[in-house]
Design a protein around this motif. Structure first.
Motif, PDB file in Angstrom:
ATOM      1  N   VAL A 135      31.602  -4.782  98.360  1.00  0.00           N
ATOM      2  CA  VAL A 135      32.780  -4.752  97.916  1.00  0.00           C
ATOM      3  C   VAL A 135      33.760  -3.959  98.942  1.00  0.00           C
ATOM      4  O   VAL A 135      34.985  -4.359  99.142  1.00  0.00           O
ATOM      5  CB  VAL A 135      33.010  -4.234  96.539  1.00  0.00           C
ATOM      6  N   LEU A 186      35.143   1.407  90.788  1.00  0.00           N
ATOM      7  CA  LEU A 186      34.027   0.931  90.903  1.00  0.00           C
ATOM      8  C   LEU A 186      32.994   1.636  91.238  1.00  0.00           C
ATOM      9  O   LEU A 186      31.808   1.837  90.764  1.00  0.00           O
ATOM     10  CB  LEU A 186      33.927  -0.578  91.833  1.00  0.00           C
ATOM     11  N   SER A 190      29.868   2.937  89.254  1.00  0.00           N
ATOM     12  CA  SER A 190      28.496   2.887  89.999  1.00  0.00           C
ATOM     13  C   SER A 190      27.791   4.024  90.359  1.00  0.00           C
ATOM     14  O   SER A 190      26.540   4.156  90.074  1.00  0.00           O
ATOM     15  CB  SER A 190      28.498   2.093  91.284  1.00  0.00           C
ATOM     16  N   LEU A 200      27.200  -6.287  96.073  1.00  0.00           N
ATOM     17  CA  LEU A 200      27.507  -7.097  94.652  1.00  0.00           C
ATOM     18  C   LEU A 200      26.287  -7.030  94.061  1.00  0.00           C
ATOM     19  O   LEU A 200      26.201  -7.143  92.919  1.00  0.00           O
ATOM     20  CB  LEU A 200      27.943  -8.724  95.301  1.00  0.00           C
ATOM     21  N   LEU A 203      26.183  -4.043  91.916  1.00  0.00           N
ATOM     22  CA  LEU A 203      27.283  -3.942  91.221  1.00  0.00           C
ATOM     23  C   LEU A 203      27.054  -4.717  89.912  1.00  0.00           C
ATOM     24  O   LEU A 203      27.584  -4.451  88.829  1.00  0.00           O
ATOM     25  CB  LEU A 203      28.681  -4.078  91.672  1.00  0.00           C
ATOM     26  N   ILE A 204      26.575  -6.040  90.117  1.00  0.00           N
ATOM     27  CA  ILE A 204      26.366  -6.973  88.957  1.00  0.00           C
ATOM     28  C   ILE A 204      25.592  -6.259  87.857  1.00  0.00           C
ATOM     29  O   ILE A 204      25.770  -6.567  86.628  1.00  0.00           O
ATOM     30  CB  ILE A 204      25.721  -7.942  89.263  1.00  0.00           C
ATOM     31  N   GLU A 213      36.026  -1.947  82.397  1.00  0.00           N
ATOM     32  CA  GLU A 213      36.259  -3.227  82.787  1.00  0.00           C
ATOM     33  C   GLU A 213      37.400  -3.955  82.981  1.00  0.00           C
ATOM     34  O   GLU A 213      37.744  -4.626  83.948  1.00  0.00           O
ATOM     35  CB  GLU A 213      35.082  -4.134  82.150  1.00  0.00           C
ATOM     36  N   PHE A 267      34.790 -12.026  92.867  1.00  0.00           N
ATOM     37  CA  PHE A 267      34.982 -10.712  92.253  1.00  0.00           C
ATOM     38  C   PHE A 267      35.392 -10.436  91.132  1.00  0.00           C
ATOM     39  O   PHE A 267      34.652  -9.817  90.147  1.00  0.00           O
ATOM     40  CB  PHE A 267      35.791  -9.580  93.219  1.00  0.00           C
ATOM     41  N   LEU A 271      32.177  -9.835  89.200  1.00  0.00           N
ATOM     42  CA  LEU A 271      31.929  -8.240  88.486  1.00  0.00           C
ATOM     43  C   LEU A 271      32.383  -8.301  87.191  1.00  0.00           C
ATOM     44  O   LEU A 271      31.886  -7.482  86.470  1.00  0.00           O
ATOM     45  CB  LEU A 271      32.660  -7.426  89.556  1.00  0.00           C
TER      46      LEU A 271
END
Lengths: 507, 508
Positions: A135, A186, A190, A200, A203-204, A213, A267, A271
């Motif tokens: 990202v 984010l 994280s 990614l 992050l998923i 979110e 994204f 995400l």
């Protein structure tokens, strides 16, 4: 191997831009040839990569290097079907634009070679955007594309170009900075769940509260909506497209704006699946408004380039609609639409550019009867226009049909109203054609030269592809479909007919 | 200790000024200053390598990670600034400083002095005192020492501000304003210190923290003391509403001094601010954090909006520095500390230190570029005079554009990574509304930076365009270093970030 194919793909135009700048000023022609050579080489490498692509849903050609450890940022590239299609589009349009705007940079603020070097720089960054799987890297490249585009608009083009360039930059920065807030968010999310990482794939797995979110989704979505552009954040596009040279407009609408819709798939949906579902009604209505408003305003335009810009707003409405319909057919259609829209709008802009450069005016009222004087030009214009209004048999038809069909299976009213957009598309294209090309020959049109070989050569590949994929779209669809299906799984929605099972533990 | 080196060299400089013949002084002074800065730098790096964390001078100085890191930045930036001070090839063999500060502007005496190449080589020892004071300020673990250090670095700066060779009147006015407002702020600070002493019965930061933990009652005096202390410190930081000196002083001071002040004062003041509030007043963070939120928002908004209306490059950069102070404050009030349990990533201290590095180098570089655009009356700082500079000197305009993009926080420049770091720290500490305000202000700020780029590249060159002076090696080096730092920190900020992380937290 440490350095992958994709890095080579980025390096090639980058070196090209540097070499182009290094060519001595006197030999402008040599600089142009060099840069065209590099963009053709990039296209060739892209085709090699496409042939080697393994065509399943997962990312291919992955490479990951740690970049800034404290930020959790990586230099990570990888391709899925959606990214690959757009990379091919980028690599394809760049040499075509260079060839078509061979003489457009004359009379610009700077030398011609800088125009060609900026185009290559833009190509590097766009390719990077479509390939980034981190990202942070994506964000950096996303913002960095503004710089070459800003100089391309501001340096070469019409009288109001400085104004258009600044407007473009500020709008994009507004979106970009709000996205920055989300990107920062984010990181925090994280970091709270362990090691901070922007990959990614990492992050998923992160859990977020519902509100977080949604807020983060809004930051990203706003940036992409400005970029795409969706009504009401669209006003920068007609100005930029009208003031820039036709080639720049093609790059802007054909490639850069795709970053917006691409970002929505990768994204927003990737995400923030739950937030995306939550936002669907609003987004679909916005998309519908874009479709209809863009088309209606296009009909009323008196400037050829502004008209084409508004048609694009309408088309982007379709693309966004297909994405947020959350059906695999709609999303596949949207991705295909991105590709086809790139081809058809490029053709339309470039032919319009040929026309405008001959007459020296972009006002529709200055034209009339062109088809009697320059039949080839009028013919290609009609062809490009028909592809833009999605005539069956040409490639945009298939994607538009898929988008509408995909939307219909879930949101019937929206799809039905959106069909109006097709009718309006026929209106704006055909009325424009009628005013420009038919009727008595106007003053100043009599001596209009027809297309020369270079100009035909630039349009020919576009026309071939439009016809080819109009008849046989399977190769592209095959690439897109697996990627779309894995995104759908991630969002956790299935098509109405449950052919694709949801795998457990994804939600 | 590096401090001894700096202050020793400063005293030596004074002696040199008194005893050496005039012809030698410039050379010797430059040599002493550069050597002192280098030696102090090496010593500091050695201390850093040892991971030194100690309380020295009977608890008055705290040589911890952040202090050492700050020292290194300060010394490096001062070195660059000193190079600019020493530049003599731009203005026909004259330095940027007045020949005789005491001579009346425009008088016969001044002209004679100029003809005789008289110059104030005192600027070098003054600079050394200033930098010594700043280093002390950033490391002081005791409020009294904090105040002394503040005066030690402020007084030389007041003097340096009034020494511009061109536009003497503005320069003297700037020095006067700076002095008056500065003393006012110092008085606030002193009163605040006195009140805190009244509350805690001690001057040391650790002692105050202990008192906060154990003592009950006396809240009024504590809060009043905190507020007054904040006024004094925020004045030095240049935060709204204590910012009004910044544009005038930045505009009036000789440009190399402006660069030095803009970068180094801000660094020292910020670290001092953080040390006092984190170490001594950490226990009452819920009392002062709301105040700092308001100050941060005001600073960002006022700094970036008022900057739009500026027509002078130096004033514009002044307001931009105010906006940057606001961005830094977001990280400061984010309060992301390793001890407080909210971090698993970037801490506030780390973010601020890193941002100060990026901002400092870009600032010194940008002001160095400003010294080069000249016409008959000295530097051409009015923005309209910069129109079409991209045609006249693409290289210079390009470099300045990169600095502006860095200030605007465009990716691939150091400004972006810096912004990212402070915003992250703010968000980590839960101050996400501040982050949203900050990104919106960044947009406003981007507008006026971009306007200058438009002016330089998209406007036509006027008839009487200013010249671009051919820089000597000193200015070239300064610009090059600033540029290199801006680009490198934009691409690979990792190592510096790690160093900033290793600096850890303030110790008491």
């Amino acid at each position: 191997m440490n350095i992958g194919w994709l890095t080579f793909l980025l390096l090639l135009p980058f070196v090209g831009a540097l070499v182009t700048m290094a060519v001595p000023k006197a030999s402008g022609l040599l600089a142009k040839q060099v840069s065209l050579g590099f963009s053709l080489a990039t296209l060739a490498l892209t085709l090699v990569i496409t042939v080697g692509y393994h065509r399943n849903g997962a990312a291919d050609y992955e490479e990951t290097h740690t970049w800034i450890e404290a930020f959790g940022a990586h230099y990570a590239l990888g391709l899925d079907g959606v990214g690959l299609v757009l990379i091919v589009l980028t690599a394809l349009l760049t040499p075509i634009v260079q060839l078509a705007s061979w003489n457009d940079a004359k009379g610009g603020r700077w030398s011609e070679k800088s125009f060609f070097a900026w185009i290559l720089a833009l190509e590097v960054l766009s390719l990077g955007v479509f390939a980034a799987t981190d990202v942070f890297l994506f964000y950096v490249l996303f913002e960095a594309t503004l710089i070459p585009m800003y100089f391309l608009i501001g340096g070469f083009g019409g009288a109001q170009r400085s104004y258009a360039a600044v407007k473009f930059l500020l709008y994009s920065l507004l979106g970009g900075l709000l996205m920055l807030a989300s990107v920062v968010g984010l990181y925090v999310v994280s970091a709270k769940s362990g090691e901070p990482s922007y990959l990614l794939t990492d992050l998923i797995k992160v859990d977020m509260s519902q509100n977080t979110e949604r807020w983060l989704f809004l930051g990203f979505f706003f940036a992409f909506a400005v970029k795409a552009p969706m009504v009401p954040f669209h006003t920068w596009l007609p100005d930029a497209a009208a003031e820039a040279t036709p080639g720049t407009s093609v790059l802007l609408v054909g490639i850069l704006d795709k970053i917006g819709t691409f970002g929505m798939i990768r994204f927003c949906l990737g995400l923030f699946p739950n937030a995306s579902e939550w936002a669907t009604p609003v987004v679909l209505v916005l998309a519908l408004i874009s479709v209809l408003y863009g088309a209606l305003v296009a009909i009323g335009q008196t400037d050829i380039k502004r008209l084409i810009a508004y048609t694009s707003i309408s088309h982007f409405g379709f693309i966004v609609m297909g994405i947020f319909a959350l059906t695999s057919q709609g999303m596949t259609g949207s991705t295909l639409y991105m590709f086809n829209h790139g081809l058809s709008t490029a053709a339309l802009f470039l032919v319009a550019g040929y026309l405008i450069s001959r007459r020296g005016s972009a006002r529709i009222a200055d034209y009339g009867g062109v088809e009697k004087v320059a039949p080839v030009l009028a013919g290609t214009f009609l062809f490009a226009g028909l592809s833009s209004l999605a005539l069956p048999g040409l490639s945009p038809f298939i994607s538009e049909f898929m988008v509408l069909a995909g939307t219909f299976s879930r949101h019937k009213v929206i799809a039905v109203v959106a069909v109006l957009g097709i009718v309006l598309a026929a209106l704006y294209i055909l009325i424009m054609y009628q005013r420009l090309m038919t009727g008595p020959v106007r003053d100043g049109i009599e001596k209009l030269k027809d297309l020369n070989a270079r100009e035909v050569l630039a349009i020919a590949p576009l026309a071939l592809l439009i016809v080819g994929f109009g008849i046989y779209p399977k190769p592209v669809v095959d690439i897109i479909k697996p990627a779309v299906e894995s995104t759908m799984q991630r969002v956790g929605v299935t098509d109405k007919a449950p052919e694709i099972p949801v795998t457990e533990g994804q939600k | 200790m590096p401090l001894f080196v700096i202050f020793g060299a400063a005293c030596l400089g004074v002696l040199v000024e008194a005893f050496l013949p005039r012809a030698w002084r410039h050379l010797v002074q430059v040599a002493i200053t550069v050597v002192a800065l280098l030696v102090a730098g090496v010593l500091t790096v050695l201390l850093m390598a040892d991971d030194t964390k100690l309380i020295a001078a009977q608890g008055a100085i705290s040589v911890d990670g952040p202090a050492l890191f700050t020292w290194v930045i300060l010394l490096a930036l001062t070195l660059i600034s000193v190079l600019l001070f020493a530049e003599r090839s731009i203005d026909g063999g004259l330095s940027a400083f007045a020949g005789q500060a005491a001579a009346i502007p425009g008088s016969e005496a001044e002209r004679e002095g100029t003809a005789a190449r008289v110059e104030h080589s005192e600027v070098f020892p003054l600079t050394l005192f200033a930098i010594g004071g700043m280093m002390l300020f950033a490391a002081s673990n005791d409020l009294l020492l904090l105040f002394v250090a503040l005066e030690v670095f402020s007084l030389p700066l007041y003097l340096l501000c009034g020494l511009a060779r061109r536009r003497r009147l503005i320069s003297q006015e700037a020095a006067m304003k700076y002095f008056l407002l500065g003393s006012f702020a110092s008085a606030f600070l002193l009163f605040g210190i006195a009140l805190l002493y009244g509350y805690a019965g001690t001057m040391s930061l650790g002692g105050i923290a202990d008192a906060l933990a154990t003592k009950t009652g006396g809240d009024a005096i504590l809060l009043a003391g905190t507020a007054l202390l904040a006024v004094g410190l925020l004045f030095k930081v240049g935060a709204v509403p204590f910012h009004s000196w910044t544009p005038d002083v930045y505009q009036g001071a000789p440009t190399p001094v402006t660069g030095f002040m803009a970068a180094c004062t801000k660094i020292a003041a910020f670290i001092g601010l953080m040390r006092v509030f984190y170490v001594a007043l950490g226990g009452t963070r819920w009392d002062w954090a709301p105040m700092m939120w308001v100050v941060a928002i005001l600073t960002m908004v006022v700094g970036s909006i008022v900057a739009i209306t500026q027509t002078d490059v130096k004033r514009m950069l002044a307001y931009s520095s105010i906006a940057h102070a606001g961005f830094l404050l977001t990280a400061f009030v984010g309060l992301a500390q390793t001890g407080s349990g909210v971090t698993n990533g970037i801490t506030s201290t780390q973010a601020v230190l890193f941002y100060l590095v990026t901002y400092g180098f870009a600032t010194v570089g940008a002001f160095a570029v400003v010294t080069l655009v000249r016409d008959a009356g000295g530097e051409a700082t009015h923005l309209s005079r910069w129109a079409g500079l991209g045609k006249k000197s693409p290289l210079l305009a390009g470099i300045f554009a990169i600095f502006l993009l860095a200030f605007a926080g465009i990716p691939l420049t150091s400004g972006f990574t810096g912004k990212w770091a402070v915003f992250t720290a703010a968000w980590t500490g839960g101050a996400w509304p501040l982050v949203v305000v900050a990104v919106l202000c960044s947009l406003v700020a981007a507008f006026f930076y971009v306007r200058v780029i438009v002016l330089m590249f998209f406007s036509d060159l006027p008839e009487d365009a200013p010249d671009v002076a051919l820089p000597g090696w000193q200015t070239t080096a300064a610009v090059a270093l600033g540029l290199a730092a801006t680009v490198v920190l934009g691409l690979v900020p990792g190592p510096v970030l790690d160093l900033a992380a290793r600096a850890g937290e303030f110790i008491r």
